[in-house]
Design an enzyme around this catalytic site. Structure first.
Site, short mmCIF file in Angstrom:
data_model
loop_
_atom_site.label_atom_id
_atom_site.label_comp_id
_atom_site.label_asym_id
_atom_site.label_seq_id
_atom_site.Cartn_x
_atom_site.Cartn_y
_atom_site.Cartn_z
N ASP A 1 -20.03 -14.70 -14.67
CA ASP A 1 -19.07 -13.34 -14.61
C ASP A 1 -18.20 -13.50 -13.60
O ASP A 1 -17.75 -12.50 -13.07
CB ASP A 1 -19.84 -12.16 -14.48
N ASP B 1 -22.64 -1.15 -18.32
CA ASP B 1 -21.74 -2.35 -18.25
C ASP B 1 -21.44 -2.60 -16.75
O ASP B 1 -21.18 -3.78 -16.28
CB ASP B 1 -20.49 -2.21 -18.77
N ASP C 1 -19.10 -14.90 -22.15
CA ASP C 1 -18.03 -14.81 -21.28
C ASP C 1 -17.91 -16.19 -20.72
O ASP C 1 -16.69 -16.45 -20.16
CB ASP C 1 -18.02 -13.70 -20.41
#
Length: 331
Positions: free
Chosen positions: A116, A307, A154
């Site tokens: 991330d 989230d 991601d």
């Protein structure tokens, strides 16, 4: 930065591992064609949504409990996001329980170094060697049982955000390719390398190049919309454009929270990715998508898990948020 849940695997139901009378696994369909047998995904018998239903029923909040049961009763992915002792046992228990039930478990491997890019779900393995050891353990734990793995949400798309050094970028591509091959060494395991979502990197050619460099050719396909809110239709259009450039590669879509699409409001994430209000549950998990390239709609992100702590009283990424779960289930 996009935010992803770092939710850990919830303990699967108690099933003995390695029982000699376990039924032999049957091949799972690799496409969503009408002629394929209908595949069912595994629902864990415990978890935060199940506990919330029980709590609200005990408190007399019957209507709210009934609403959240839509989440509790649905097959959702189990995230493996750390190397805490016992993670491999949890994965082994999960696939064993699913196999005994005649269902396919969905797992998320989410431990790549510099995960991330240091955002709300930052963390991951401390270095490449640790990640290789972790993937090896995870692959061994699920060996011999049908499973579907969404690989590193991601990780590919973040490379395109220039948050990694050239050396770290090359290492990431190498690690993702190795992870695909390690998991695919077992013919019962299907692997979908994550490719972001249509609201993020709009240049499809850049995404395709990144997926190729990460080894998508060795995977069963790619995944889209993980923990995001883009509509199913937008994802099909985006995924088809990617697939066209990859020789017809198949894909799966996370539909867990895209029932109303992304929010069109100002605020954290511009309504696209960080707990936007007014969102709704999307199409139920199924392989019957009506599109020959879309292998499945999946609930990869567990509805009701945050989230990230990005406003409106939201807890940290991956933590259960009852109010948000209720909103998703009743919108």
């Amino acid at each position: 930065m996009r935010v992803r849940s770092a939710a850990l695997a919830v303990a699967a139901c108690s099933v003995l591992v390695g029982c000699s009378d376990d039924p032999a696994p049957q091949p799972a369909p690799t496409t969503a064609s009408p002629s394929a047998s209908v595949e069912q995904f595994y629902t864990q018998p415990s978890g935060p949504a199940v506990a919330q239903v029980q709590q609200w029923e005990a408190e007399g909040r019957v209507g709210d409990a009934t609403a959240v049961r839509r989440i509790a009763d649905a097959p959702t992915a189990v995230w493996f996001a750390d190397a805490d002792p016992g993670f491999a046992d949890e994965a082994r228990d999960l696939v064993t329980a699913a196999r005994a039930a005649g269902r396919t478990p969905v797992l998320v491997a989410y431990y790549v170094p510099q995960r991330d890019c240091g955002g709300h779900s930052g963390g991951g393995a401390p270095d490449a060697a640790a990640y290789r050891a972790w993937i090896t353990q995870l692959a061994a734990a699920i060996n011999g049982s049908p499973a579907l793995v969404v690989l590193e949400p991601d990780a590919v798309t973040h490379v395109l955000q220039n948050c990694l050094s050239p050396e770290s970028t090359q290492e990431r591509y190498q690690l993702l390719g190795e992870a695909i091959r390690a998991l695919k060494a077992d013919p019962w395991v299907r692997v979908y390398l994550d490719g972001g979502n249509p609201g993020w990197v709009k240049d499809v050619d850049r995404v395709v190049d990144s997926l190729r460099r990460a080894g998508v050719a060795d995977a069963d396909g790619f995944s889209l919309n993980v923990a995001n809110f883009e509509t199913t239709e937008a994802n099909i259009d985006y995924g088809t454009a990617i697939s066209d450039r990859l020789g017809g590669k198949h894909f799966v879509i996370d539909t867990s929270r895209n029932g109303n699409g992304p929010a069109r409001t100002e605020g954290p994430g511009d309504g696209h990715w960080c707990n936007p209000p007014g969102r709704a549950l999307g199409p139920a998990p199924t392989t019957q998508t009506g599109n020959p390239r879309v292998d499945a709609y999946l609930w990869v992100k567990r509805p009701g898990e945050s989230d990230g702590a990005c406003g409106r009283g939201a807890p940290e990424a991956g933590q259960w948020w009852p109010e948000y779960a209720l909103s998703l289930a009743t919108s």
